[in-house]
Design a protein around this motif. Structure first.
Motif, PDB file in Angstrom:
ATOM      1  N   TYR A  82       9.890 -25.418 -27.480  1.00  0.00           N
ATOM      2  CA  TYR A  82      10.096 -24.296 -28.393  1.00  0.00           C
ATOM      3  C   TYR A  82       8.980 -23.282 -28.141  1.00  0.00           C
ATOM      4  O   TYR A  82       8.035 -23.583 -27.390  1.00  0.00           O
ATOM      5  CB  TYR A  82      10.177 -24.746 -29.851  1.00  0.00           C
ATOM      6  N   CYS A 133       8.062 -30.822 -27.742  1.00  0.00           N
ATOM      7  CA  CYS A 133       7.975 -31.789 -28.848  1.00  0.00           C
ATOM      8  C   CYS A 133       8.159 -33.162 -28.232  1.00  0.00           C
ATOM      9  O   CYS A 133       9.287 -33.577 -27.955  1.00  0.00           O
ATOM     10  CB  CYS A 133       9.065 -31.553 -29.883  1.00  0.00           C
ATOM     11  N   GLY A 137      10.678 -34.683 -33.464  1.00  0.00           N
ATOM     12  CA  GLY A 137      10.906 -33.311 -32.993  1.00  0.00           C
ATOM     13  C   GLY A 137      11.414 -32.360 -34.062  1.00  0.00           C
ATOM     14  O   GLY A 137      11.235 -32.580 -35.261  1.00  0.00           O
ATOM     15  N   ILE A 138      12.061 -31.281 -33.605  1.00  0.00           N
ATOM     16  CA  ILE A 138      12.497 -30.214 -34.526  1.00  0.00           C
ATOM     17  C   ILE A 138      13.879 -30.495 -35.112  1.00  0.00           C
ATOM     18  O   ILE A 138      14.170 -30.114 -36.236  1.00  0.00           O
ATOM     19  CB  ILE A 138      12.495 -28.852 -33.798  1.00  0.00           C
ATOM     20  N   PHE A 161      11.912 -19.710 -33.102  1.00  0.00           N
ATOM     21  CA  PHE A 161      11.317 -20.829 -32.360  1.00  0.00           C
ATOM     22  C   PHE A 161      12.087 -21.232 -31.091  1.00  0.00           C
ATOM     23  O   PHE A 161      11.543 -21.909 -30.238  1.00  0.00           O
ATOM     24  CB  PHE A 161      11.184 -22.064 -33.275  1.00  0.00           C
ATOM     25  N   PRO A 192      14.364 -23.536 -30.435  1.00  0.00           N
ATOM     26  CA  PRO A 192      14.287 -24.977 -30.144  1.00  0.00           C
ATOM     27  C   PRO A 192      15.445 -25.418 -29.256  1.00  0.00           C
ATOM     28  O   PRO A 192      16.553 -24.901 -29.362  1.00  0.00           O
ATOM     29  CB  PRO A 192      14.407 -25.623 -31.533  1.00  0.00           C
ATOM     30  N   ASP A 230       8.492 -29.646 -37.285  1.00  0.00           N
ATOM     31  CA  ASP A 230       8.604 -29.900 -35.841  1.00  0.00           C
ATOM     32  C   ASP A 230       8.190 -31.333 -35.477  1.00  0.00           C
ATOM     33  O   ASP A 230       8.050 -31.666 -34.296  1.00  0.00           O
ATOM     34  CB  ASP A 230       7.778 -28.879 -35.034  1.00  0.00           C
ATOM     35  N   HIS A 231       8.010 -32.176 -36.467  1.00  0.00           N
ATOM     36  CA  HIS A 231       7.652 -33.579 -36.226  1.00  0.00           C
ATOM     37  C   HIS A 231       8.644 -34.577 -36.826  1.00  0.00           C
ATOM     38  O   HIS A 231       8.578 -35.763 -36.521  1.00  0.00           O
ATOM     39  CB  HIS A 231       6.236 -33.857 -36.728  1.00  0.00           C
ATOM     40  N   GLY A 283      12.181 -33.506 -37.579  1.00  0.00           N
ATOM     41  CA  GLY A 283      13.452 -32.805 -37.689  1.00  0.00           C
ATOM     42  C   GLY A 283      14.690 -33.650 -37.442  1.00  0.00           C
ATOM     43  O   GLY A 283      15.718 -33.472 -38.084  1.00  0.00           O
ATOM     44  N   SER A 313       6.529 -24.990 -43.589  1.00  0.00           N
ATOM     45  CA  SER A 313       6.444 -26.128 -42.671  1.00  0.00           C
ATOM     46  C   SER A 313       7.148 -27.371 -43.193  1.00  0.00           C
ATOM     47  O   SER A 313       7.386 -28.305 -42.437  1.00  0.00           O
ATOM     48  CB  SER A 313       4.975 -26.488 -42.404  1.00  0.00           C
ATOM     49  N   HIS A 348       2.532 -31.860 -28.231  1.00  0.00           N
ATOM     50  CA  HIS A 348       3.142 -30.565 -27.902  1.00  0.00           C
ATOM     51  C   HIS A 348       2.925 -30.104 -26.457  1.00  0.00           C
ATOM     52  O   HIS A 348       3.290 -28.982 -26.111  1.00  0.00           O
ATOM     53  CB  HIS A 348       2.626 -29.481 -28.849  1.00  0.00           C
TER      54      HIS A 348
END
Ligand code: ZN
Length: 279
Positions: free
Chosen positions: A21, A53, A70-71, A83, A85, A114-115, A117, A156, A258
């Motif tokens: 992303y 990610c 991930g996202i 972003f 993604p 983003d951790h 998703g 976030s 990342h």
């Protein structure tokens, strides 16, 4: 990036990526001048850099564990426009020959979108578990902070990534450190957020550490190179020092959440200069 696997004692680790992303270069490098960070990675016309990610599948022989998700594919069209993604985690898992129903445990280092998703997907408009047979784990303090929806970082925290799992009993929130499974443990390493976990993987005398956003890429090895996202940059600095004090002499395999090119490496410090060696 293709899936990469490595043996760690009796365990097998495989990097699976949700793809890349883009994010603002300044946001990723905080107080560091662009003249310096652009030597590490070149931004596009909009000053955006491309990051990855990286999740990890750990096969212990008894269980299949997924660290980070991930996202995902639930962002609004507007947010996706920011972003870009790639939403590739399920493809990467499939390439690694892991079916979603085979995952026994999912661990989220923290609950930024983003951790975590792919924790859930929408089905008939409702967020449901992507990994139906998994037990999910996340830091309790992260969830409490996300729930506050502070002006600083509420964007976030997307509750559909975790609240449905907590409500159904499939996700357990843990306070402090814990052993999640034999050889798999979590510890709070503050700085990026107050309660972010590092995930330790230990087998046969070897250690790997998913240090998550405390050291998000190999570009961020220098202790003062904190991200603008970090809530406690001075603690990032101190905790990176504390990390290197063990990770370097003990040769921990560090997993970079990342980094688009280096998913894992051994950190080294020849001549007092921080660098890394890929396995
Ligand atoms: Zn984060």
């Amino acid at each position: 990036m293709n899936n990469q696997s490595i043996a760690l004692g009796d365990f097998e680790l495989t990097v699976v990526s949700d793809g890349t992303y883009v994010g603002d270069g300044g946001a990723f490098f905080g107080i560091i001048p662009k003249t310096m960070w652009q030597r590490k990675t070149v931004p596009d016309d909009l000053n955006r850099i491309t990051v990855s990610c990286n999740s990890v599948v750990v096969r212990t022989g008894k269980q299949t564990i997924l660290i980070e998700t991930g996202i995902g594919n639930k962002l609004s069209e507007k947010t996706k426009g920011f972003f870009l993604p790639q939403e590739k985690l399920l493809e990467s898992l499939s390439a690694a020959k892991v079916k979603p129903e085979e995952i026994d445990i999912v661990i989220n280092s923290h609950l930024h979108f983003d951790h975590c998703g792919w924790n859930t997907v929408y089905k008939d408009g409702k967020a449901v578990a992507t990994f139906p047979n998994a037990k999910y784990y996340a830091p309790k303090g992260e969830w409490e902070h996300g729930k506050l929806q502070t002006e600083r970082d509420r964007v976030s925290y997307i509750s559909d990534n975790y609240d449905p799992l907590i409500n159904s009993g499939q996700m357990q929130l843990i306070e402090g450190s814990a052993e999640i499974a034999p050889g798999i443990s979590v510890e709070i390493w503050p700085g990026h957020t107050r309660n972010m976990w590092a995930v330790f993987i230990r087998s046969g005398g070897k250690t790997a550490c998913y240090i998550s956003d405390l050291i998000p890429t190999t570009w961020h090895l220098e202790v003062a190179w904190a991200m603008a996202y970090d809530l406690f940059p001075l603690e990032v600095l101190e905790n990176r020092k504390r990390y290197y004090a063990r990770a370097i002499p003990e040769q921990w395999l560090t997993i970079f959440t990342h980094d688009p090119d280096v998913p894992w490496a051994y950190i080294e410090r020849p001549d007092n200069k921080l660098t890394f060696r890929m396995p």
